[in-house]
Design a protein around this motif. Structure first.
Motif, mmCIF file in Angstrom:
data_model
loop_
_atom_site.group_PDB
_atom_site.id
_atom_site.type_symbol
_atom_site.label_atom_id
_atom_site.label_comp_id
_atom_site.label_asym_id
_atom_site.label_seq_id
_atom_site.Cartn_x
_atom_site.Cartn_y
_atom_site.Cartn_z
ATOM 1 N N GLU A 20 0.827 -1.202 0.000
ATOM 2 C CA GLU A 20 0.000 0.000 0.000
ATOM 3 C C GLU A 20 0.867 1.259 0.000
ATOM 4 O O GLU A 20 0.601 2.206 -0.732
ATOM 5 N N GLN A 21 1.922 1.255 0.796
ATOM 6 C CA GLN A 21 2.802 2.424 0.852
ATOM 7 C C GLN A 21 3.477 2.664 -0.493
ATOM 8 O O GLN A 21 3.556 3.791 -0.961
ATOM 9 N N ILE A 22 3.946 1.611 -1.126
ATOM 10 C CA ILE A 22 4.612 1.749 -2.423
ATOM 11 C C ILE A 22 3.643 2.276 -3.479
ATOM 12 O O ILE A 22 3.992 3.133 -4.280
ATOM 13 N N GLU A 23 2.408 1.783 -3.455
ATOM 14 C CA GLU A 23 1.437 2.176 -4.465
ATOM 15 C C GLU A 23 0.854 3.568 -4.222
ATOM 16 O O GLU A 23 0.523 4.268 -5.176
ATOM 17 N N GLU A 24 0.725 3.987 -2.968
ATOM 18 C CA GLU A 24 0.010 5.220 -2.669
ATOM 19 C C GLU A 24 0.892 6.412 -2.317
ATOM 20 O O GLU A 24 0.440 7.540 -2.380
ATOM 21 N N SER A 25 2.115 6.198 -1.898
ATOM 22 C CA SER A 25 2.935 7.356 -1.537
ATOM 23 C C SER A 25 4.358 7.163 -2.011
ATOM 24 O O SER A 25 4.629 7.181 -3.198
ATOM 25 N N MET A 26 5.258 6.955 -1.091
ATOM 26 C CA MET A 26 6.666 6.782 -1.445
ATOM 27 C C MET A 26 7.164 5.465 -0.880
ATOM 28 O O MET A 26 6.777 5.063 0.197
ATOM 29 N N SER A 27 8.066 4.846 -1.614
ATOM 30 C CA SER A 27 8.575 3.558 -1.165
ATOM 31 C C SER A 27 9.892 3.697 -0.416
ATOM 32 O O SER A 27 10.427 2.716 0.064
ATOM 33 N N HIS A 28 10.417 4.893 -0.314
ATOM 34 C CA HIS A 28 11.716 5.090 0.316
ATOM 35 C C HIS A 28 11.563 6.018 1.516
ATOM 36 O O HIS A 28 10.763 6.933 1.496
ATOM 37 N N VAL A 29 12.348 5.789 2.570
ATOM 38 C CA VAL A 29 12.183 6.568 3.792
ATOM 39 C C VAL A 29 13.186 7.691 3.970
ATOM 40 O O VAL A 29 13.050 8.491 4.870
ATOM 41 N N MET A 30 14.230 7.768 3.130
ATOM 42 C CA MET A 30 15.217 8.834 3.294
ATOM 43 C C MET A 30 14.606 10.142 2.819
ATOM 44 O O MET A 30 14.262 10.283 1.664
ATOM 45 N N PHE A 31 14.461 11.080 3.725
ATOM 46 C CA PHE A 31 13.752 12.307 3.402
ATOM 47 C C PHE A 31 14.631 13.320 2.680
ATOM 48 O O PHE A 31 14.195 13.919 1.717
ATOM 49 N N GLY A 32 15.823 13.571 3.115
ATOM 50 C CA GLY A 32 16.723 14.487 2.429
ATOM 51 C C GLY A 32 16.086 15.823 2.107
ATOM 52 O O GLY A 32 16.253 16.335 1.013
ATOM 53 N N GLY A 33 15.321 16.395 3.027
ATOM 54 C CA GLY A 33 14.669 17.672 2.789
ATOM 55 C C GLY A 33 13.289 17.531 2.159
ATOM 56 O O GLY A 33 12.617 18.519 1.908
ATOM 57 N N LEU A 34 12.858 16.313 1.885
ATOM 58 C CA LEU A 34 11.536 16.056 1.322
ATOM 59 C C LEU A 34 10.683 15.352 2.364
ATOM 60 O O LEU A 34 11.183 14.858 3.363
ATOM 61 N N THR A 35 9.409 15.275 2.115
ATOM 62 C CA THR A 35 8.541 14.495 2.987
ATOM 63 C C THR A 35 7.356 14.002 2.172
ATOM 64 O O THR A 35 7.254 14.274 0.979
ATOM 65 N N HIS A 36 6.475 13.281 2.811
ATOM 66 C CA HIS A 36 5.256 12.815 2.169
ATOM 67 C C HIS A 36 4.183 12.687 3.237
ATOM 68 O O HIS A 36 4.471 12.672 4.438
ATOM 69 N N ARG A 37 2.948 12.673 2.801
ATOM 70 C CA ARG A 37 1.797 12.734 3.701
ATOM 71 C C ARG A 37 1.837 11.670 4.818
ATOM 72 O O ARG A 37 1.619 12.007 5.980
#
Length: 156
Positions: A20-37
């Motif tokens: 579900e995470q891969i299909e709906e948001s991001m599959s990687h956890v390294m943020f590097g100044g980014l984020t996701h819901r």
């Protein structure tokens, strides 16, 4: 990860959540100044928990739209969350943050750490330096690791 074996391999609940995470948001956890819901929502729930701010119905907010972000920013004592992809890295980052704190106060010689004997904190160099200095599994690196302080663990 072999550290996740406690949950069992091919655990259907975890497999479903990962898909579900891969299909709906991001599959990687390294943020590097980014984020996701999902990360922002998890951070909000964690902040509610550590600040003892539970809704009257005793249910945590499930979505960002249900969270009072203004209240969190101004009324909470603890307002920051840092996500890490492993325990060793979380120890490394915590150590760097502690050193950085002292550097900002011009206390540049405060670079040593105190840990309890019999502790294990990870396999990266900083984390290994605060593992048990006598019984730890990293004795072959003793000459290359930063020297830290250790005190006996409490008994009983």
């Amino acid at each position: 990860s072999w550290w996740a074996a406690v949950h069992g391999y091919r655990n259907p609940t975890l497999d479903r959540a990962m898909k579900e995470q891969i299909e709906e948001s991001m599959s990687h956890v390294m943020f590097g100044g980014l984020t996701h819901r999902p990360a922002v929502e998890l951070a909000g729930r964690l902040l509610q928990m550590v600040n003892n701010d539970y809704p009257s119905n005793n249910e945590m907010s499930d979505s960002l739209s249900d969270m009072d972000l203004e209240k969190m920013q101004h009324d909470y004592q603890l307002t920051k969350v840092f996500f890490s992809d492993s325990g060793s890295i979380s120890v490394e980052v915590a150590m760097k943050m502690a050193i950085q704190y002292w550097f900002t106060l011009q206390q540049t010689k405060k670079t040593k750490f105190l840990s309890l004997s019999n502790g294990y904190h990870g396999d990266t160099f900083g984390a290994m330096s605060v593992c048990d200095p006598v019984n730890g599994m990293h004795s072959m690196f003793a000459g290359t690791l930063a020297r830290q302080y250790s005190v006996p663990s409490p008994t009983g």
